[in-house]
Design a protein around this motif. Sequence first.
Motif, PDB file in Angstrom:
ATOM      1  N   GLY A 166     -17.132  78.972 -65.485  1.00 18.89           N
ATOM      2  CA  GLY A 166     -16.365  78.526 -66.638  1.00 18.89           C
ATOM      3  C   GLY A 166     -15.285  79.514 -67.029  1.00 18.89           C
ATOM      4  N   ALA A 167     -15.555  80.813 -66.799  1.00 13.98           N
ATOM      5  CA  ALA A 167     -14.548  81.839 -67.093  1.00 13.98           C
ATOM      6  C   ALA A 167     -13.510  81.911 -65.976  1.00 13.98           C
ATOM      7  CB  ALA A 167     -15.226  83.199 -67.280  1.00 13.98           C
ATOM      8  N   ASP A 168     -13.966  81.878 -64.726  1.00 16.85           N
ATOM      9  CA  ASP A 168     -13.033  81.987 -63.600  1.00 16.85           C
ATOM     10  C   ASP A 168     -12.106  80.782 -63.499  1.00 16.85           C
ATOM     11  OD1 ASP A 168     -14.039  84.433 -62.929  1.00 16.85           O
ATOM     12  OD2 ASP A 168     -15.176  83.758 -61.181  1.00 16.85           O
ATOM     13  N   PHE A 169     -12.599  79.606 -63.863  1.00 18.62           N
ATOM     14  CA  PHE A 169     -11.806  78.374 -63.779  1.00 18.62           C
ATOM     15  C   PHE A 169     -11.468  77.837 -65.173  1.00 18.62           C
ATOM     16  CE2 PHE A 169     -13.955  78.566 -59.695  1.00 18.62           C
ATOM     17  CZ  PHE A 169     -12.971  78.161 -58.799  1.00 18.62           C
ATOM     18  N   SER A 170     -11.329  78.726 -66.119  1.00 17.63           N
ATOM     19  CA  SER A 170     -11.088  78.299 -67.499  1.00 17.63           C
ATOM     20  C   SER A 170      -9.811  77.477 -67.636  1.00 17.63           C
ATOM     21  CB  SER A 170     -11.036  79.519 -68.427  1.00 17.63           C
ATOM     22  OG  SER A 170     -10.024  80.426 -68.014  1.00 17.63           O
ATOM     23  N   GLN A 171      -8.811  77.806 -66.846  1.00 16.63           N
ATOM     24  CA  GLN A 171      -7.551  77.072 -66.933  1.00 16.63           C
ATOM     25  C   GLN A 171      -7.741  75.620 -66.492  1.00 16.63           C
ATOM     26  OE1 GLN A 171      -4.250  79.033 -65.061  1.00 16.63           O
ATOM     27  NE2 GLN A 171      -2.890  77.267 -65.229  1.00 16.63           N
ATOM     28  N   VAL A 172      -8.481  75.398 -65.414  1.00 14.69           N
ATOM     29  CA  VAL A 172      -8.746  74.040 -64.940  1.00 14.69           C
ATOM     30  C   VAL A 172      -9.514  73.256 -66.006  1.00 14.69           C
ATOM     31  CG1 VAL A 172      -9.953  72.668 -63.197  1.00 14.69           C
ATOM     32  CG2 VAL A 172      -8.730  74.738 -62.526  1.00 14.69           C
ATOM     33  N   ILE A 173     -10.500  73.895 -66.620  1.00 16.09           N
ATOM     34  CA  ILE A 173     -11.304  73.226 -67.643  1.00 16.09           C
ATOM     35  C   ILE A 173     -10.441  72.823 -68.833  1.00 16.09           C
ATOM     36  CG2 ILE A 173     -13.176  73.586 -69.299  1.00 16.09           C
ATOM     37  CD1 ILE A 173     -14.538  75.333 -67.170  1.00 16.09           C
ATOM     38  N   ARG A 174      -9.546  73.709 -69.241  1.00 16.29           N
ATOM     39  CA  ARG A 174      -8.669  73.389 -70.369  1.00 16.29           C
ATOM     40  C   ARG A 174      -7.682  72.281 -70.013  1.00 16.29           C
ATOM     41  NH1 ARG A 174      -8.469  79.071 -70.830  1.00 16.29           N
ATOM     42  NH2 ARG A 174      -6.436  79.066 -69.773  1.00 16.29           N
ATOM     43  N   GLU A 175      -7.074  72.371 -68.846  1.00 15.95           N
ATOM     44  CA  GLU A 175      -6.057  71.394 -68.454  1.00 15.95           C
ATOM     45  C   GLU A 175      -6.638  69.992 -68.293  1.00 15.95           C
ATOM     46  OE1 GLU A 175      -4.394  73.005 -64.921  1.00 15.95           O
ATOM     47  OE2 GLU A 175      -3.036  74.390 -65.985  1.00 15.95           O
ATOM     48  N   LEU A 184     -11.985  69.367 -70.369  1.00 15.33           N
ATOM     49  CA  LEU A 184     -13.410  69.354 -70.043  1.00 15.33           C
ATOM     50  C   LEU A 184     -14.218  70.352 -70.875  1.00 15.33           C
ATOM     51  CD1 LEU A 184     -13.198  69.134 -66.141  1.00 15.33           C
ATOM     52  CD2 LEU A 184     -13.939  67.339 -67.705  1.00 15.33           C
ATOM     53  N   THR A 185     -13.608  70.932 -71.874  1.00 15.84           N
ATOM     54  CA  THR A 185     -14.280  72.003 -72.624  1.00 15.84           C
ATOM     55  C   THR A 185     -15.601  71.532 -73.204  1.00 15.84           C
ATOM     56  OG1 THR A 185     -12.134  72.975 -73.172  1.00 15.84           O
ATOM     57  CG2 THR A 185     -14.032  73.649 -74.499  1.00 15.84           C
ATOM     58  N   GLN A 186     -15.619  70.362 -73.824  1.00 15.65           N
ATOM     59  CA  GLN A 186     -16.839  69.867 -74.466  1.00 15.65           C
ATOM     60  C   GLN A 186     -17.903  69.500 -73.436  1.00 15.65           C
ATOM     61  OE1 GLN A 186     -16.117  66.740 -77.292  1.00 15.65           O
ATOM     62  NE2 GLN A 186     -18.267  66.533 -77.856  1.00 15.65           N
ATOM     63  N   VAL A 187     -17.490  68.818 -72.373  1.00 20.66           N
ATOM     64  CA  VAL A 187     -18.444  68.439 -71.326  1.00 20.66           C
ATOM     65  C   VAL A 187     -19.012  69.678 -70.646  1.00 20.66           C
ATOM     66  CG1 VAL A 187     -18.763  67.130 -69.191  1.00 20.66           C
ATOM     67  CG2 VAL A 187     -17.230  66.270 -70.970  1.00 20.66           C
ATOM     68  N   TRP A 188     -18.139  70.667 -70.428  1.00 19.65           N
ATOM     69  CA  TRP A 188     -18.594  71.897 -69.780  1.00 19.65           C
ATOM     70  C   TRP A 188     -19.606  72.633 -70.663  1.00 19.65           C
ATOM     71  CZ3 TRP A 188     -18.681  73.579 -65.078  1.00 19.65           C
ATOM     72  CH2 TRP A 188     -18.970  74.915 -64.826  1.00 19.65           C
ATOM     73  N   ALA A 189     -19.329  72.700 -71.963  1.00 20.66           N
ATOM     74  CA  ALA A 189     -20.268  73.348 -72.888  1.00 20.66           C
ATOM     75  C   ALA A 189     -21.606  72.613 -72.893  1.00 20.66           C
ATOM     76  CB  ALA A 189     -19.671  73.384 -74.293  1.00 20.66           C
ATOM     77  N   GLY A 190     -21.556  71.280 -72.800  1.00 22.80           N
ATOM     78  CA  GLY A 190     -22.803  70.509 -72.752  1.00 22.80           C
ATOM     79  C   GLY A 190     -23.599  70.777 -71.491  1.00 22.80           C
ATOM     80  N   VAL A 238     -22.210  66.055 -61.780  1.00 22.01           N
ATOM     81  CA  VAL A 238     -21.600  64.897 -61.113  1.00 22.01           C
ATOM     82  C   VAL A 238     -20.525  64.284 -62.005  1.00 22.01           C
ATOM     83  CG1 VAL A 238     -22.046  62.558 -60.281  1.00 22.01           C
ATOM     84  CG2 VAL A 238     -23.630  64.412 -59.703  1.00 22.01           C
ATOM     85  N   GLU A 239     -20.793  64.227 -63.314  1.00 20.67           N
ATOM     86  CA  GLU A 239     -19.781  63.713 -64.244  1.00 20.67           C
ATOM     87  C   GLU A 239     -18.523  64.589 -64.239  1.00 20.67           C
ATOM     88  OE1 GLU A 239     -19.199  62.807 -69.037  1.00 20.67           O
ATOM     89  OE2 GLU A 239     -21.129  63.489 -68.272  1.00 20.67           O
ATOM     90  N   LEU A 240     -18.734  65.891 -64.258  1.00 19.21           N
ATOM     91  CA  LEU A 240     -17.600  66.809 -64.193  1.00 19.21           C
ATOM     92  C   LEU A 240     -16.808  66.625 -62.907  1.00 19.21           C
ATOM     93  CD1 LEU A 240     -19.350  70.022 -65.538  1.00 19.21           C
ATOM     94  CD2 LEU A 240     -17.273  69.041 -66.513  1.00 19.21           C
ATOM     95  N   ARG A 241     -17.529  66.478 -61.830  1.00 18.38           N
ATOM     96  CA  ARG A 241     -16.860  66.297 -60.533  1.00 18.38           C
ATOM     97  C   ARG A 241     -16.022  65.026 -60.536  1.00 18.38           C
ATOM     98  NH1 ARG A 241     -16.697  64.146 -55.695  1.00 18.38           N
ATOM     99  NH2 ARG A 241     -16.697  65.430 -53.819  1.00 18.38           N
ATOM    100  N   GLY A 242     -16.570  63.970 -61.135  1.00 14.67           N
ATOM    101  CA  GLY A 242     -15.846  62.715 -61.192  1.00 14.67           C
ATOM    102  C   GLY A 242     -14.550  62.830 -61.976  1.00 14.67           C
ATOM    103  N   VAL A 243     -14.583  63.548 -63.085  1.00 12.48           N
ATOM    104  CA  VAL A 243     -13.374  63.745 -63.890  1.00 12.48           C
ATOM    105  C   VAL A 243     -12.352  64.571 -63.122  1.00 12.48           C
ATOM    106  CG1 VAL A 243     -12.434  64.753 -66.005  1.00 12.48           C
ATOM    107  CG2 VAL A 243     -14.609  63.508 -66.063  1.00 12.48           C
ATOM    108  N   LEU A 244     -12.805  65.614 -62.456  1.00 16.80           N
ATOM    109  CA  LEU A 244     -11.894  66.485 -61.717  1.00 16.80           C
ATOM    110  C   LEU A 244     -11.289  65.780 -60.503  1.00 16.80           C
ATOM    111  CD1 LEU A 244     -14.015  69.743 -61.860  1.00 16.80           C
ATOM    112  CD2 LEU A 244     -11.741  69.445 -62.875  1.00 16.80           C
ATOM    113  N   ASP A 245     -11.984  64.793 -59.961  1.00 16.20           N
ATOM    114  CA  ASP A 245     -11.492  64.075 -58.792  1.00 16.20           C
ATOM    115  C   ASP A 245     -10.408  63.051 -59.119  1.00 16.20           C
ATOM    116  OD1 ASP A 245     -12.533  65.116 -56.534  1.00 16.20           O
ATOM    117  OD2 ASP A 245     -14.318  63.854 -56.477  1.00 16.20           O
TER     118      ASP A 245
END
Length: 371
Positions: free
Chosen positions: A300-309, A312-318, A363-370
């Motif tokens: 989450g720290a190394d890819f923080s920019q991807v998460i913000r863009e 996905l911040t809320q889903v990632w925290a969950g 899997v949900e995160l992966r789907g959003v990123l895809d």
Amino acid sequence: MLDPVYAFFRSLLAGIRRGFGLAFAAIVWPFLAVHGWYRDRGLIIKAAVGGIIVLFLGFNAYFFWQTQRWTGFDPDYVAKYDLAARTTVAGQELPSTTGAKACQPSAIVDVTADLIKFNVDDNAWISSMLAYRAGFFGVDWDNTPFFDNKASFQRGINQAVRRTATELVDSLGRVRGTSGINPDLQDARGNMQFDEYSWYFGLSPFGPKTPTPSYYRAAEKSLRKFNTSLAACGATFDTRADNFVQFLDRIASDLGSTSQILSDRSETAARGWFDFRADDRFWFAYGQLYGYYGLLSAAGADFSQVIRERNLTQVWAGTLAQTRAALNVQPWIISNGKEDGMFMPSHLSTMGFRILRVRSNLVELRGVLDR
């Protein structure tokens, strides 16, 4: 009228007493025989035998101590990294007021190296200890309810570390198609693939060996060397979204396999507290989640920019919250009972459910990123 009933219970109790007496005699007799033989020996033989007994007791006492002492165990170990304070993604150049060039080291690499240190330096690596390999009078400790929980827990962490070391080499530590494999990461991966059970001497092949912890310490050293090079902007850490997707996909697949192992055991050996392999499965899964909790937090720290863009911040925290919640399941005795059982709980089913919740979030995160 009740005399036959009383007589039955008296004879039953008498039989039980005789049974216990015979069992006690069978256990004590070898010791009495050895004591009689020892009493009639000379001083030199007594000293030699006494020394062997003391060494044997000390050897097993050390093994007992190491299996019960979990140094540094802390489900909230992620807090010490203060990952929220990292505002720059891994490998990116940091602002400098001195003119010296510096880049952000990888939190994933830091956590991976620290997990290795936790396994082989802060604690003894149980799986390759001679007493563990010798077993309980020749019976593998994994087939008993004793002294194997820490070993399984360590191997679970090691599974997460091995998977991460592979991803660091294949994708995260290089720009695919335009850069070669980093030699430090390559060395780390190679050393982490070493056999988990190796002691100083082996039978297959016969002869002296380098023990498992030495290889893992070498892997830790290589990882720290890579991060030092990355901090000096001399190495690569690729934080593209597709690398993040692949990393999450590999973790989800790993957790899915473990969930299936738990499910199979729960369905085929539901013997409650009398399933002596249930604790191995449970603590392996727990160790795997323990490792992945730190590694996902670091990602989450190394890819923080991807998460913000990708918002996905809320889903990632969950996802992190679900992973941390799974680490609260720490039963004193592991039971593999039926899921609808009244007296014996099914801890394997509970852990399997927790793992599947974490996996579904990934899997949900992966789907959003895809998308």
